[in-house]
Design an enzyme around this catalytic site. Structure first.
Site, mmCIF file in Angstrom:
data_model
loop_
_atom_site.group_PDB
_atom_site.id
_atom_site.type_symbol
_atom_site.label_atom_id
_atom_site.label_comp_id
_atom_site.label_asym_id
_atom_site.label_seq_id
_atom_site.Cartn_x
_atom_site.Cartn_y
_atom_site.Cartn_z
ATOM 1 N N HIS A 309 0.850 -1.196 0.000
ATOM 2 C CA HIS A 309 0.000 0.000 0.000
ATOM 3 C C HIS A 309 0.882 1.240 0.000
ATOM 4 O O HIS A 309 1.927 1.251 0.640
ATOM 5 C CB HIS A 309 -0.901 0.023 1.244
ATOM 6 N N ASP A 367 -7.963 -5.203 -0.071
ATOM 7 C CA ASP A 367 -8.460 -6.079 -1.140
ATOM 8 C C ASP A 367 -8.108 -7.545 -0.948
ATOM 9 O O ASP A 367 -8.568 -8.383 -1.725
ATOM 10 C CB ASP A 367 -7.892 -5.593 -2.481
HETATM 11 C C1 SDX Z 1 -6.237 0.020 -2.983
HETATM 12 O O1 SDX Z 1 -4.422 4.555 -2.214
HETATM 13 C C2 SDX Z 1 -5.333 3.950 -1.574
HETATM 14 O O2 SDX Z 1 -5.737 4.344 -0.476
HETATM 15 C C3 SDX Z 1 -5.922 2.741 -2.280
HETATM 16 C C4 SDX Z 1 -6.955 1.921 -1.484
HETATM 17 C C5 SDX Z 1 -8.223 2.706 -1.246
HETATM 18 O O3 SDX Z 1 -8.947 2.354 -0.294
HETATM 19 O O4 SDX Z 1 -8.553 3.611 -2.063
HETATM 20 O O5 SDX Z 1 -6.394 1.518 -0.245
HETATM 21 C C6 SDX Z 1 -7.372 0.664 -2.262
HETATM 22 O O6 SDX Z 1 -6.018 0.341 -4.125
HETATM 23 C C7 SDX Z 1 -5.349 -0.941 -2.246
HETATM 24 C C8 SDX Z 1 -4.150 -1.448 -3.112
HETATM 25 C C9 SDX Z 1 -4.658 -2.587 -4.005
HETATM 26 N N1 SDX Z 1 -3.617 -2.960 -4.981
HETATM 27 C C10 SDX Z 1 -2.976 -4.157 -4.886
HETATM 28 O O7 SDX Z 1 -3.140 -4.978 -3.993
HETATM 29 C C11 SDX Z 1 -2.037 -4.429 -6.062
HETATM 30 C C12 SDX Z 1 -0.705 -4.954 -5.534
HETATM 31 N N2 SDX Z 1 -0.015 -3.868 -4.847
HETATM 32 C C13 SDX Z 1 0.968 -3.103 -5.550
HETATM 33 O O8 SDX Z 1 0.714 -2.935 -6.905
HETATM 34 C C14 SDX Z 1 1.469 -1.882 -4.776
HETATM 35 O O9 SDX Z 1 1.759 -2.311 -3.514
HETATM 36 C C15 SDX Z 1 0.593 -0.634 -4.702
HETATM 37 C C16 SDX Z 1 0.158 -0.176 -6.060
HETATM 38 C C17 SDX Z 1 -0.603 -0.885 -3.861
HETATM 39 C C18 SDX Z 1 1.441 0.453 -4.045
HETATM 40 O O10 SDX Z 1 2.478 0.750 -4.906
HETATM 41 P P1 SDX Z 1 3.595 1.835 -4.533
HETATM 42 O O11 SDX Z 1 3.266 2.538 -3.264
HETATM 43 O O12 SDX Z 1 3.856 2.664 -5.746
HETATM 44 O O13 SDX Z 1 4.838 0.967 -4.185
HETATM 45 P P2 SDX Z 1 5.940 0.518 -5.232
HETATM 46 O O14 SDX Z 1 5.301 -0.052 -6.449
HETATM 47 O O15 SDX Z 1 6.910 1.649 -5.391
HETATM 48 O O16 SDX Z 1 6.619 -0.703 -4.435
HETATM 49 C C19 SDX Z 1 7.679 -0.489 -3.515
HETATM 50 C C20 SDX Z 1 8.491 -1.786 -3.554
HETATM 51 C C21 SDX Z 1 8.925 -2.158 -4.970
HETATM 52 O O17 SDX Z 1 10.065 -2.969 -4.837
HETATM 53 P P3 SDX Z 1 11.561 -2.256 -5.068
HETATM 54 O O18 SDX Z 1 11.503 -1.563 -6.408
HETATM 55 O O19 SDX Z 1 11.687 -1.250 -3.897
HETATM 56 O O20 SDX Z 1 12.538 -3.382 -4.981
HETATM 57 O O21 SDX Z 1 7.656 -2.883 -3.104
HETATM 58 C C22 SDX Z 1 7.450 -3.782 -4.170
HETATM 59 C C23 SDX Z 1 7.806 -3.065 -5.445
HETATM 60 O O22 SDX Z 1 8.264 -3.977 -6.453
HETATM 61 N N3 SDX Z 1 6.033 -4.168 -4.143
HETATM 62 C C24 SDX Z 1 5.579 -5.401 -4.361
HETATM 63 C C25 SDX Z 1 4.187 -5.317 -4.185
HETATM 64 N N4 SDX Z 1 3.849 -4.056 -3.885
HETATM 65 C C26 SDX Z 1 4.994 -3.345 -3.867
HETATM 66 N N5 SDX Z 1 6.216 -6.552 -4.685
HETATM 67 C C27 SDX Z 1 5.426 -7.643 -4.832
HETATM 68 N N6 SDX Z 1 4.085 -7.651 -4.661
HETATM 69 C C28 SDX Z 1 3.429 -6.506 -4.354
HETATM 70 N N7 SDX Z 1 2.106 -6.487 -4.206
#
Ligand code: SDX
Length: 433
Positions: A309, A367
């Site tokens: 998140h 989710d």
């Molecule tokens: C919702 O914003 C809100 O409030 C949203 C929400 C709401 O109520 O409105 O809470 C609802 O959208 C919840 C999120 C649902 N999405 C998912 O579950 C999809 C999977 N999650 C990711 O795509 C991700 O965690 C996000 C999109 C939720 C957040 O992305 P960020 O904050 O941009 O983080 P990032 O992509 O920069 O990740 C940071 C690191 C990265 O690794 P490094 O480059 O540092 O090595 O964490 C890793 C990412 O690769 N990472 C994950 C991951 N999420 C982040 N690696 C594997 N699996 C994941 N799910």
């Protein structure tokens, strides 16, 4: 008058310094007001993804990511979830205070009596192929509402803004149910005024003309709780989309349609459906390690859906509540050894003990478990994000009303750092070798 605190920015190359005012918050981080930066220093701020950017001031919802806190108008989500009713929470988010009995009764009556859809709108559903994704139908139908409800389009009239807000909250379940009925080739079912908001949704989804249908109270209670938890979440992607669309003075129906479109993405609200697809793909506990490795592999686009998140760096407080409710619902439905729930719990356990997830503070989000409950209630996967959109419509219209009632609101128009070609002269095609 209290002294305005400032933040000084200095250009190390030229030595130029400018003082920028600080905008204090009631709780959570303050913000440096950079609105005069370009005028004073000729530079922009750069923050793709808005990792450190406050887009507005708001009184609606507060999130504290490091502690995993979520409050609607100051009330902790845990207290609203246990005591609340979704329409009571909707009133709180819209108007800022918990309603008194008569206020809630009037609000409930108003929402209930706006649940019918314009009869000609029903033809719109028939324009979609039977297997259209319900979110595709929702985006189209909600965007078309301005073609039917001309008496709530004057965004400068607070009364018309309120009617539009109530219509949207009221009609989302009717549109959602009609989208589902179109998918399964069943006739659209009219709402019943005698039912609660959530019971009416179940009635419109599952009632048949052939026999009496009574909504399952377990399902009604679970939906009520899930809708409270999903109602608002500060300046998330879809709410920011609604605000940006609204800043151009677009009509409220068009703004909410834009929010639905943004919510649909699997990185946002579409994740609840993607979690179930992921669990189905993993299939069995024996495959978990393989998928955890894929999630950690930079060369693999696979991500653990329902994990991570932008704001929460601890357990999403909503996921905590949903996981417990999931257990209760499955127990009540005598589905205690639900393989999906067991697989999800095992996946969570393994992920949360893995250094990659620990180091990046990746926890289950709202989710991760919600889809398992929806599935247990008989709601198909392609309706999960529709459920999210029904609930989040309350947050979207609350933020839209807050923005539109601010006399200082301006059109949102970000700038960029240009990295394209410098100026060059046109070459006629005859001279292009
Ligand atoms: C919702 O914003 C809100 O409030 C949203 C929400 C709401 O109520 O409105 O809470 C609802 O959208 C919840 C999120 C649902 N999405 C998912 O579950 C999809 C999977 N999650 C990711 O795509 C991700 O965690 C996000 C999109 C939720 C957040 O992305 P960020 O904050 O941009 O983080 P990032 O992509 O920069 O990740 C940071 C690191 C990265 O690794 P490094 O480059 O540092 O090595 O964490 C890793 C990412 O690769 N990472 C994950 C991951 N999420 C982040 N690696 C594997 N699996 C994941 N799910």
């Amino acid at each position: 008058m209290a002294e305005v605190k400032t933040f000084t920015l200095t250009n190390d190359e030229t030595g130029q310094s400018i003082k920028l005012p600080i905008r204090e918050s009631v709780q959570g981080p303050a913000a440096i007001d950079v609105s005069s930066l370009y005028k004073e220093a000729g530079v922009f701020t750069y923050d793709p993804g808005f990792m450190s950017t406050a887009s507005c001031q708001s009184k609606i919802t507060y999130i504290q990511g490091e502690e995993g806190l979520l409050e609607y108008r100051g009330y902790p989500i845990e207290q609203l979830a246990v005591n609340g009713d979704f329409l009571e929470t909707a009133y709180l988010l819209l108007y800022g205070e918990l309603p008194k009995k008569d206020e809630l009764a009037e609000f409930d009556h108003d929402i209930t009596h706006h649940t019918m859809l314009n009869e000609t709108l029903k033809n719109f559903f028939n324009g979609f192929h039977y297997n259209a994704h319900p979110m595709a139908i929702m985006v189209g139908v909600v965007g078309s509402l301005s073609a039917f409800y001309h008496d709530s389009l004057d965004i400068n009239d607070p009364q018309q803004r309120e009617i539009a807000a109530h219509r949207l909250i009221a009609k989302m379940p009717s549109i959602a149910a009609a989208s589902y009925r179109h998918n399964i080739g069943a006739p659209i079912v009219y709402p019943r005024h005698s039912l609660s908001y959530c019971a009416n949704l179940l009635h419109m989804m599952y009632a048949t003309p052939c026999e009496q249908y009574e909504p399952d109270p377990i399902a009604e209670k679970a939906l009520n709780l899930l809708f409270i938890l999903h109602a608002d979440h500060e300046q998330n992607a879809s709410t920011s989309t609604v605000r940006l669309a609204g800043s151009s003075l677009a009509n409220p129906f068009a703004c909410i349609a834009a929010g639905i479109a943004s919510l649909w993405g699997p990185a946002h609200g579409g994740a609840n459906e993607a979690v179930l697809d992921m669990l189905a793909e993993i299939g069995d506990v024996s495959q978990i390690d393989k998928y955890i490795a894929k999630a950690k592999d930079k060369d693999d686009s696979f991500r653990l859906m329902g994990f991570g998140h932008r704001v929460y760096k601890k357990y999403d407080p909503r996921a905590n509540i949903i996981r417990d409710v999931c257990h209760q619902v499955l127990e009540k439905l005598a589905d205690t050894n639900n393989p999906l729930f067991e697989l999800a719990q095992r996946l969570e356990e393994i992920a949360l003990s893995d250094e990659y997830f620990i180091e990046r503070k990746l926890y289950p989000n709202v989710d991760f478990y919600s889809g398992i409950i929806y599935r247990a209630l008989g709601i198909p996967n392609n309706m999960f994000t529709v459920m999210f959109a029904i609930a989040r419509t309350v947050g979207w219209v609350a933020h839209w009303m807050e923005m539109m009632s601010d006399p200082r609101q301006k059109i949102g128009r970000p700038r960029q750092v240009y990295k394209g070609h410098a100026r060059r002269e046109y070459i006629p095609i005859s001279q292009r070798d």
